[in-house]
Design an enzyme around this catalytic site. Structure first.
Site, mmCIF file in Angstrom:
data_model
loop_
_atom_site.group_PDB
_atom_site.id
_atom_site.type_symbol
_atom_site.label_atom_id
_atom_site.label_comp_id
_atom_site.label_asym_id
_atom_site.label_seq_id
_atom_site.Cartn_x
_atom_site.Cartn_y
_atom_site.Cartn_z
ATOM 1 N N LYS A 1 0.819 -1.209 0.000
ATOM 2 C CA LYS A 1 0.000 0.000 0.000
ATOM 3 C C LYS A 1 0.859 1.269 0.000
ATOM 4 O O LYS A 1 0.573 2.220 -0.728
ATOM 5 C CB LYS A 1 -0.931 -0.006 1.224
ATOM 6 C CG LYS A 1 -1.935 1.118 1.228
ATOM 7 C CD LYS A 1 -2.829 1.046 2.450
ATOM 8 C CE LYS A 1 -2.024 1.339 3.696
ATOM 9 N NZ LYS A 1 -2.862 1.762 4.834
ATOM 10 N N ARG B 1 -12.111 4.572 10.137
ATOM 11 C CA ARG B 1 -11.989 3.256 10.747
ATOM 12 C C ARG B 1 -13.328 2.747 11.272
ATOM 13 O O ARG B 1 -13.460 1.587 11.611
ATOM 14 C CB ARG B 1 -11.027 3.308 11.943
ATOM 15 C CG ARG B 1 -9.595 3.489 11.585
ATOM 16 C CD ARG B 1 -8.914 2.164 11.310
ATOM 17 N NE ARG B 1 -7.470 2.325 11.264
ATOM 18 C CZ ARG B 1 -6.750 2.133 10.165
ATOM 19 N NH1 ARG B 1 -7.333 1.762 9.044
ATOM 20 N NH2 ARG B 1 -5.456 2.291 10.193
ATOM 21 N N ARG C 1 11.888 -14.852 3.227
ATOM 22 C CA ARG C 1 12.860 -13.833 2.827
ATOM 23 C C ARG C 1 13.996 -13.679 3.836
ATOM 24 O O ARG C 1 13.823 -13.867 5.029
ATOM 25 C CB ARG C 1 12.163 -12.496 2.560
ATOM 26 C CG ARG C 1 11.542 -11.848 3.760
ATOM 27 C CD ARG C 1 10.715 -10.632 3.326
ATOM 28 N NE ARG C 1 10.122 -9.999 4.498
ATOM 29 C CZ ARG C 1 9.252 -9.004 4.446
ATOM 30 N NH1 ARG C 1 8.848 -8.519 3.282
ATOM 31 N NH2 ARG C 1 8.773 -8.481 5.556
ATOM 32 N N ARG D 1 14.706 -11.486 9.626
ATOM 33 C CA ARG D 1 14.073 -10.666 10.659
ATOM 34 C C ARG D 1 13.182 -11.540 11.527
ATOM 35 O O ARG D 1 12.432 -12.357 11.016
ATOM 36 C CB ARG D 1 13.239 -9.562 10.013
ATOM 37 C CG ARG D 1 14.119 -8.459 9.453
ATOM 38 C CD ARG D 1 13.385 -7.467 8.627
ATOM 39 N NE ARG D 1 12.026 -7.205 9.123
ATOM 40 C CZ ARG D 1 11.192 -6.383 8.503
ATOM 41 N NH1 ARG D 1 11.556 -5.770 7.411
ATOM 42 N NH2 ARG D 1 9.997 -6.178 8.981
ATOM 43 N N ARG E 1 -1.214 -9.827 11.936
ATOM 44 C CA ARG E 1 -1.394 -8.551 11.235
ATOM 45 C C ARG E 1 -2.596 -8.595 10.299
ATOM 46 O O ARG E 1 -3.316 -7.611 10.158
ATOM 47 C CB ARG E 1 -0.132 -8.213 10.433
ATOM 48 C CG ARG E 1 1.012 -7.821 11.347
ATOM 49 C CD ARG E 1 2.155 -7.232 10.549
ATOM 50 N NE ARG E 1 3.321 -7.084 11.395
ATOM 51 C CZ ARG E 1 4.562 -7.298 10.994
ATOM 52 N NH1 ARG E 1 4.800 -7.668 9.745
ATOM 53 N NH2 ARG E 1 5.568 -7.131 11.819
#
Ligand SMILES: [Zn+2]
Length: 218
Positions: A13, A88, A127, A161, A172
């Site tokens: 995004k 929201r 990744r 990470r 998420r």
């Protein structure tokens, strides 16, 4: 042109918003950024927001709307706006209608970048980067030419990470769905929502968004 851009983390995004800003001279109104900017600039609404935040309370819809109104008033009438992080809630969606209407604007599109959760997990969990030069690799999609050796700098040290894991992605996605659930049906009912495949190549996604904005998409 006034749009709401929605998309879960990993859908690109931010990149797509940047492109719209660069290519169409649109302005991205991100609620969090605006709030911080208004507080810093000491605008009337910013001062209110500061007092509320210092008391530890959540900033009310009224204050957020006030800040968006202040920002809209600084823009030329034909400057397009990308709303990010607002609305929201159903109340905020109502407030947005009012903010736009009083300024002769209307909401043209709600564009949602869609991702496939399983594919997103595969993409993120696989990744890793070279620990020395930062070159990006992927277990499936981009392996070094020589196993275990960075193509760019020859280093044999790589790192991942810690938050690039399936649980984080699922959390998420769930947060994203919870945040957008109150408003998507409102805009669906008005026929404003159009979905774009956020898993496609960045340029393909950009073209799909352009097609929506230019009114050539279904
Ligand atoms: Zn390297």
């Amino acid at each position: 042109m006034n749009i709401i851009l929605l998309g879960p983390p990993g859908a690109g995004k931010g990149t797509q918003a940047q492109r719209l800003v660069a290519e169409r001279a649109m302005v991205q109104l991100s609620t969090g950024d605006m709030l911080r900017a208004a507080v810093k600039a000491g605008t009337p609404v910013g001062l209110q927001a500061k007092a509320v935040m210092e008391s530890g309370a959540l900033v009310s819809d009224e204050i957020v709307s006030g800040i968006i109104g202040e920002m809209l008033d600084t823009l030329g009438a034909d400057t397009g706006v990308i709303f990010d992080g607002f609305p929201r809630t159903a109340a905020q969606a109502d407030a947005l209608d009012g903010l736009l209407a009083t300024r002769g604007r209307t909401l043209d599109h709600v564009v949602e970048l869609e991702v496939d959760e399983a594919a997103l997990i595969e993409r993120i969990v696989g990744r890793y980067t070279c620990a020395k030069c930062g070159e990006g690799y992927h277990d499936r999609f981009k392996l070094p030419k020589v196993a275990g050796v960075c193509d760019v700098c020859g280093s044999t040290e790589f790192k991942r990470r810690p938050d690039d894991n399936a649980d984080t992605v699922r959390t998420r996605m769930a947060e994203y769905r919870a945040k957008t659930a109150p408003i998507l049906p409102i805009y669906e009912a008005r026929g404003l929502v159009q979905r774009v495949d956020g898993m496609a190549d960045i340029d393909v996604v950009s073209r799909a968004i352009a097609a929506v904005l230019d009114g050539v998409a279904g």
